[in-house]
Design a protein around this motif. Structure first.
Motif, PDB file in Angstrom:
ATOM      1  N   TYR A  54       0.940  -1.296   0.090  1.00  0.00           N
ATOM      2  CA  TYR A  54      -0.051   0.036   0.043  1.00  0.00           C
ATOM      3  C   TYR A  54       0.816   1.253  -0.090  1.00  0.00           C
ATOM      4  CZ  TYR A  54       0.902  -0.912   4.846  1.00  0.00           C
ATOM      5  OH  TYR A  54       1.698  -1.288   6.040  1.00  0.00           O
ATOM      6  N   HIS A  55       0.339   2.225  -0.221  1.00  0.00           N
ATOM      7  CA  HIS A  55       0.984   3.657  -0.369  1.00  0.00           C
ATOM      8  C   HIS A  55       0.961   4.274   0.918  1.00  0.00           C
ATOM      9  CE1 HIS A  55       1.092   3.754  -4.814  1.00  0.00           C
ATOM     10  NE2 HIS A  55      -0.036   3.349  -4.699  1.00  0.00           N
ATOM     11  N   ILE A  56       1.753   4.993   1.558  1.00  0.00           N
ATOM     12  CA  ILE A  56       1.694   5.753   2.804  1.00  0.00           C
ATOM     13  C   ILE A  56       2.071   7.202   2.484  1.00  0.00           C
ATOM     14  CG2 ILE A  56       2.980   5.843   5.017  1.00  0.00           C
ATOM     15  CD1 ILE A  56       3.212   3.121   5.301  1.00  0.00           C
ATOM     16  N   PRO A 105      -3.665  -1.277  -9.114  1.00  0.00           N
ATOM     17  CA  PRO A 105      -3.897  -0.186  -7.865  1.00  0.00           C
ATOM     18  C   PRO A 105      -3.857  -0.588  -6.387  1.00  0.00           C
ATOM     19  CG  PRO A 105      -5.771  -0.603  -8.847  1.00  0.00           C
ATOM     20  CD  PRO A 105      -4.842  -1.417  -9.586  1.00  0.00           C
ATOM     21  N   LYS A 106      -3.157   0.415  -5.773  1.00  0.00           N
ATOM     22  CA  LYS A 106      -3.148   0.236  -4.220  1.00  0.00           C
ATOM     23  C   LYS A 106      -3.784   1.162  -3.356  1.00  0.00           C
ATOM     24  CE  LYS A 106       1.088  -2.361  -5.246  1.00  0.00           C
ATOM     25  NZ  LYS A 106       0.603  -3.842  -5.203  1.00  0.00           N
ATOM     26  N   ASN A 107      -4.082   0.668  -2.287  1.00  0.00           N
ATOM     27  CA  ASN A 107      -4.855   1.610  -1.118  1.00  0.00           C
ATOM     28  C   ASN A 107      -3.726   2.740  -0.602  1.00  0.00           C
ATOM     29  OD1 ASN A 107      -7.489   0.950  -1.014  1.00  0.00           O
ATOM     30  ND2 ASN A 107      -6.837  -0.945   0.067  1.00  0.00           N
ATOM     31  N   ILE A 108      -4.429   3.749  -0.492  1.00  0.00           N
ATOM     32  CA  ILE A 108      -3.442   4.901   0.169  1.00  0.00           C
ATOM     33  C   ILE A 108      -3.858   4.916   1.668  1.00  0.00           C
ATOM     34  CG2 ILE A 108      -2.643   7.253   0.181  1.00  0.00           C
ATOM     35  CD1 ILE A 108      -4.082   7.290  -2.945  1.00  0.00           C
ATOM     36  N   TYR A 135       6.306  10.775   1.257  1.00  0.00           N
ATOM     37  CA  TYR A 135       5.603   9.634   0.581  1.00  0.00           C
ATOM     38  C   TYR A 135       6.430   8.214   0.685  1.00  0.00           C
ATOM     39  CZ  TYR A 135       4.068   6.665  -3.454  1.00  0.00           C
ATOM     40  OH  TYR A 135       3.811   5.255  -4.151  1.00  0.00           O
ATOM     41  N   PHE A 136       5.828   7.075   1.090  1.00  0.00           N
ATOM     42  CA  PHE A 136       6.304   5.859   0.974  1.00  0.00           C
ATOM     43  C   PHE A 136       5.789   4.775   0.266  1.00  0.00           C
ATOM     44  CE2 PHE A 136       6.864   7.637   5.203  1.00  0.00           C
ATOM     45  CZ  PHE A 136       8.470   7.945   5.460  1.00  0.00           C
ATOM     46  N   ASN A 137       6.350   4.606  -0.969  1.00  0.00           N
ATOM     47  CA  ASN A 137       5.758   3.524  -1.852  1.00  0.00           C
ATOM     48  C   ASN A 137       5.726   2.150  -1.502  1.00  0.00           C
ATOM     49  OD1 ASN A 137       8.795   4.092  -2.392  1.00  0.00           O
ATOM     50  ND2 ASN A 137       8.548   2.143  -3.403  1.00  0.00           N
ATOM     51  N   PRO A 138       4.898   1.296  -2.241  1.00  0.00           N
ATOM     52  CA  PRO A 138       4.560   0.029  -1.756  1.00  0.00           C
ATOM     53  C   PRO A 138       6.055  -0.684  -2.136  1.00  0.00           C
ATOM     54  CG  PRO A 138       2.830   0.816  -3.097  1.00  0.00           C
ATOM     55  CD  PRO A 138       3.713   1.916  -3.081  1.00  0.00           C
ATOM     56  N   THR A 139       6.431  -1.591  -1.231  1.00  0.00           N
ATOM     57  CA  THR A 139       7.851  -2.234  -1.523  1.00  0.00           C
ATOM     58  C   THR A 139       7.886  -3.715  -1.225  1.00  0.00           C
ATOM     59  OG1 THR A 139      10.332  -1.858  -1.060  1.00  0.00           O
ATOM     60  CG2 THR A 139       8.511  -1.280   0.792  1.00  0.00           C
ATOM     61  N   ASP A 140       8.749  -4.346  -1.812  1.00  0.00           N
ATOM     62  CA  ASP A 140       8.931  -5.802  -1.288  1.00  0.00           C
ATOM     63  C   ASP A 140      10.287  -6.021  -0.454  1.00  0.00           C
ATOM     64  OD1 ASP A 140       6.862  -6.776  -2.675  1.00  0.00           O
ATOM     65  OD2 ASP A 140       7.741  -6.996  -4.703  1.00  0.00           O
TER      66      ASP A 140
END
Length: 335
Positions: A54-56, A105-108, A135-140
């Protein structure tokens, strides 16, 4: 409004025991009245570290009276409106389906971090001033403290903060956010009452109202006020969204900004007042003083009015010296 104790305890327990997934965060947000979740020293490692789907968007600020961050108080309600707007359009989040390697698409999720509760986080991010929006992007990635390298910072510019932040978030997340600005009930009631009483007095005293409206003096005063305001930069302030004044953490208050491309709201009022008073004094000196027949009174009036013109014009030159470095002209130096 505060998050209920049960929800808050559940939230804190879950982040201590394990990192939050999208489903856990979504459940927490749906159960809470506020869509701006807390980010502090107790939970930031479990939220920001490790894998995120998810996005933060994190707002780092302080409401402490000791810090006295004026911009923090200005940005906070704007940021909260954006957070609430996202969840009004997506109360159940965004449903994602696996379609090979196609990006979904991912949640914010929106977080607010208070300095007094997040000193460790602020130190890790090496913050020297606030407010900050990251902003912190989705990550693995599962590397420790990888979020420090992944963050992207919002740059504060003059203008409508709400629109500027919204565009920045949409560009980074690729999601469309429709703003839902809540109605200010107090302001609405005040406007209704003001409108009602204005119409009442106009109808009740319409004879005097139309006399005043057709008076040359009335229109002259209105015209002079408008000319003075626009000459001294009223539209500049409106276009740039200039703050009224600047209060520093050490208690110092700034009323004038150096340079020709920067101006505070209070500068316009001060300069309008100076120009207006100087104009009135010049008119009195030229038109009214000669009409005084008593020579002694005439002399005193001329001396007093001339002295006031000299002092106020000296103040005007000193202000020009603040705005323009190297401005050489002075009478009395006030600054």
């Amino acid at each position: 409004m505060k998050i209920s104790i049960v929800i808050l305890l559940t939230f804190l327990y879950s982040i201590v025991t394990c990192g939050l997934t999208n489903e856990q965060l979504l459940k927490t947000v749906k159960q809470s009245k506020r869509k701006l979740l807390p980010l502090n020293d107790e939970n930031f490692e479990n939220i920001l570290n490790g894998k995120r789907d998810y996005h933060i968007i994190a707002f780092l600020t302080s409401e402490s009276s000791q810090i006295n961050c004026v911009l923090c108080r200005e940005i906070a309600p704007e940021f909260e409106i954006i957070a609430d707007s996202w969840f009004k359009d997506h109360p159940d989040g965004i449903e994602t389906k696996e379609e090979g390697k196609k990006s979904q698409p991912k949640n914010i999720y929106f977080f607010k971090s208070e300095f007094t509760e997040s000193k460790k986080l602020f130190s890790m991010l090496q913050l020297n001033n606030i407010p900050k929006i990251f902003y912190f992007n989705p990550t693995d990635s599962k590397a420790a403290n990888n979020f420090i390298r992944e963050k992207q910072e919002y740059q504060f510019f003059q203008g409508d903060h709400k629109s500027l932040m919204l565009n920045w978030i949409q560009d980074l997340t690729g999601q469309k956010i429709n703003l839902h600005i809540p109605i200010n009930q107090t302001k609405l009631v005040v406007h209704i009452l003001v409108g009602f009483f204005t119409m009442f007095f106009i109808k009740r005293y319409r004879k005097y109202f139309f006399i005043a409206l057709s008076s040359k003096i009335t229109w002259s005063i209105i015209s002079l006020i408008v000319v003075l305001l626009f000459t001294t930069g009223y539209m500049f302030n409106k276009i740039r969204g200039s703050p009224y004044l600047i209060e520093h953490p050490d208690g110092r208050t700034e009323y004038f900004l150096p340079g020709q491309q920067s101006q505070l709201g209070i500068e316009t009022q001060i300069m309008s007042f100076l120009y207006g008073i100087l104009s009135i004094l010049v008119v009195v000196l030229i038109k009214r003083a000669p009409e005084i027949k008593n020579q002694s009174v005439n002399l005193v009036a001329v001396v007093v009015v001339s002295s006031l013109i000299f002092i106020l014009f000296s103040l005007l030159l000193s202000i020009f010296g603040l705005k323009g470095i190297g401005f050489p002209y002075r009478f009395i130096s006030f600054f």
